[in-house]
Scaffold this active site. Structure first.
Site, PDB file in Angstrom:
ATOM      1  CB  CYS A  18      64.263  63.936  77.597  1.00  0.00           C
ATOM      2  SG  CYS A  18      65.376  63.026  76.497  1.00  0.00           S
TER       3      CYS A  18
ATOM      4  N   GLY B  72      69.389  61.126  73.726  1.00  0.00           N
ATOM      5  CA  GLY B  72      69.824  61.244  75.167  1.00  0.00           C
ATOM      6  C   GLY B  72      70.439  62.419  75.544  1.00  0.00           C
TER       7      GLY B  72
ATOM      8  N   GLY C  65      59.278  68.895  63.930  1.00  0.00           N
ATOM      9  CA  GLY C  65      60.338  68.080  64.478  1.00  0.00           C
ATOM     10  C   GLY C  65      61.033  67.184  63.417  1.00  0.00           C
TER      11      GLY C  65
ATOM     12  CG  ASN D 261      64.232  72.012  74.684  1.00  0.00           C
ATOM     13  OD1 ASN D 261      64.827  71.447  75.597  1.00  0.00           O
ATOM     14  ND2 ASN D 261      62.693  72.075  74.491  1.00  0.00           N
TER      15      ASN D 261
ATOM     16  CG  ASN E 155      65.225  60.757  69.077  1.00  0.00           C
ATOM     17  OD1 ASN E 155      66.248  61.029  70.362  1.00  0.00           O
ATOM     18  ND2 ASN E 155      63.907  61.490  69.351  1.00  0.00           N
TER      19      ASN E 155
END
Lengths: 300, 241
Positions: free
Chosen positions: A131, A72, A266, A100, A69
């Site tokens: 990230c 963003g 997840g 988060n 994925n």
């Protein structure tokens, strides 16, 4: 009767199963499939200071036993989360939630965490310094011990809530980063975020993902995640939330044996919206089969 | 939205690459034409979103084109095989208008069939423009006719019907609203060539199909939307190309 309870920084969880940030939104989409209150808790969608659209599409690529994925950090921003998402969340979720938080500077992280600190429904803060899908900030803090420590310190200064720092696997030595976070005051470590990956569309001769690369997750990454959880859990004194490819009750038990205190799920939520419910239902069965009576002393 | 198991009743090719699959199961979560289902296919990690062509109390019709590994495996399914489906996904079309025009291209046509059926049941005169690349790829034309629709076929190579694209069939057609589904270049052309409001069904690569992952987001006049959850149908006036 087996005992599924675990303790996460002084807050009791009815079970160790926690949907991971970015795969569960702010909880609302899953209510049609099951009652989220059966979960230990969940980690809500990575939230930043400003609203973000994220990356161009396509953002998703399929892989063998997993997916990439490149969303963003799309999110409505901390103010909208406080004004809209959390009030709605409180109407249906009656346990403390994990907030988060993402950011692009040390100040961003501190700004959001200070705001979230006033929220009674937030039990823990999970600081995402890993990230892989944003150009500045994000993972750059998570690939450098000094950067990771700086974010940790800044966040700890503005909140009394337990702070977990979510680490990137895209580093040479994740233990070094984890230790830097612990030394800077982190109350726990979350790992792993996604592995940087890529696919190419053969017919079009270009990357499947518009952003070229993205975060690889799913069952394929489980052994890598488990190894890193094992290394970190044996090197730090604070609790670890283990994640990465967890898809079954047996995976959860492996993560706990590797040293995790709680386990996040997840990508599995995306392919089976009832994945966490199924895992929670399967856990007692697997525990009985394996002669495990509680989940608190499984570390090998 | 619902997660449930469907059993294959029939699965046969309509053209070289387009298949029609009839399934039996609980369709109660499907409430509007233009919604989709997300199929788990053994051997594929992600589900495959497929538009609902038609449904009734017990059965579901999917018409899909074999384009990759997932649809290739779907095409191999036999009667009696089962699929784990998420059903009732997406917003679907809102029925409106007294002279609706339907514009479909290729595998964008199937969801318009379920729509046409419901518009006809409501007594509306339906004009359907069905666009294909070539004559051998035509499917569902007779089924639209059997509903009592006025059907116009276009082919890009001129081998059947009106030569060109669906927008080449618009001259002289009167309509007070339209519904469209097809490849994005076609949707853009429809956007430019139509003179009324209308509803566009979009396609995007999806992670989950039910609004959780933000994999299929787009920007609209009314804010960011998820194609899978807030779409796939967008109103003409909210589209930002």
């Amino acid at each position: 009767m087996v005992d599924l309870r675990v303790d996460l920084c002084g807050i009791a969880l009815s079970n160790p199963v926690i949907p991971a940030s970015g795969t569960f939104g702010y909880g609302n989409e899953f209510r049609e499939f099951y009652d989220p209150n059966i979960l230990g808790t969940f980690s809500f969608k990575g939230t930043t200071r400003e609203p973000r659209f994220g990356n161009p599409t396509p953002r998703i690529a399929e892989c063998t036993a997993g997916m990439i994925n490149a969303v963003g950090l799309q999110n409505p921003g901390i103010d909208a989360v406080l004004a809209t998402e959390l009030p709605r969340l409180k109407t249906f979720f009656h346990k403390p939630v994990i907030a988060n938080i993402g950011g692009f500077s040390v100040e961003d992280y501190a700004y959001c965490c200070e705001k979230i600190d006033a929220e009674p429904c937030v039990g823990w803060i999970e600081v995402n310094i890993s990230c892989p899908n944003v150009r500045h900030g994000g993972m750059s803090f998570g690939t450098d011990p000094a950067g990771a420590a700086a974010v940790t310190k800044a966040v700890k200064a503005v909140t009394t809530k337990p702070v977990f720092v979510k680490l990137s696997p895209n580093v040479t030595d994740i233990v070094e980063i984890a230790k830097a976070c612990e030394d800077a005051g982190a109350d726990g470590i979350s790992l792993i975020n996604t592995l940087l990956g890529m696919r190419i569309d053969l017919a079009r001769r270009r990357p499947v993902i518009a952003n070229t690369m993205g975060g690889f997750s799913g069952p394929a990454v489980f052994p890598v995640a488990l190894r890193m959880v094992y290394q970190v859990a044996h090197a730090v004194g604070v609790p670890v939330m283990g994640m990465g490819g967890v898809s079954s009750a047996r995976d959860v038990l492996e993560m706990l044996m590797a040293g995790a205190t709680a386990v996040q799920v997840g990508a599995a939520n995306l392919v089976n919206p009832c994945a966490c419910r199924d895992i929670i239902e399967d856990l007692p069965v697997e525990m009985e089969r394996l002669g495990i009576s509680n989940l608190r002393e499984l570390r090998i | 939205m619902q997660q449930t198991t469907f059993q294959v009743l029939a699965n046969r090719p309509l053209t070289d690459a387009v298949y029609r699959m009839e399934l039996q199961g609980d369709t109660t979560a499907i409430t509007r034409p233009g919604q989709f289902v997300n199929l788990h296919i053994d051997g594929c990690y992600l589900r495959r979103p497929i538009s609902v062509c038609d449904w009734d109390g017990q059965t579901l019709t999917l018409i899909y084109k074999v384009v990759g590994e997932g649809t290739r495996r779907m095409a191999q399914a036999r009667k009696g095989d089962t699929f784990d489906l998420l059903t009732g996904l997406g917003n679907g079309y809102t029925l409106r208008g007294n002279a609706p025009l339907l514009l479909g291209g290729g595998v964008g046509i199937p969801p318009l069939y379920g729509l046409a059926k419901r518009l006809r049941a409501a007594g509306k005169p339906v004009t359907a423009v069905l666009g294909f690349n070539t004559a051998s790829e035509i499917f569902l034309r007779d089924e639209f006719s059997a509903l009592g629709c006025r059907v116009l076929v276009t082919t890009a190579d001129g081998s059947a019907g009106i030569p060109g694209f669906v927008t080449d069939a618009l001259a002289g057609l009167s309509y007070d609203t339209f519904y469209t589904c097809g490849p994005e270049p076609m949707l853009r052309a429809v956007y430019a060539a139509t003179v009324t409001g209308g509803q566009f069904s979009f396609e995007e690569r999806m992670g989950c199909g039910f609004g959780a992952c933000m994999g299929c987001s787009c920007k609209t006049v009314t804010g960011y939307k998820r194609i899978c959850k807030d779409g796939p149908v967008l109103e003409k006036e909210e589209i930002l190309w």
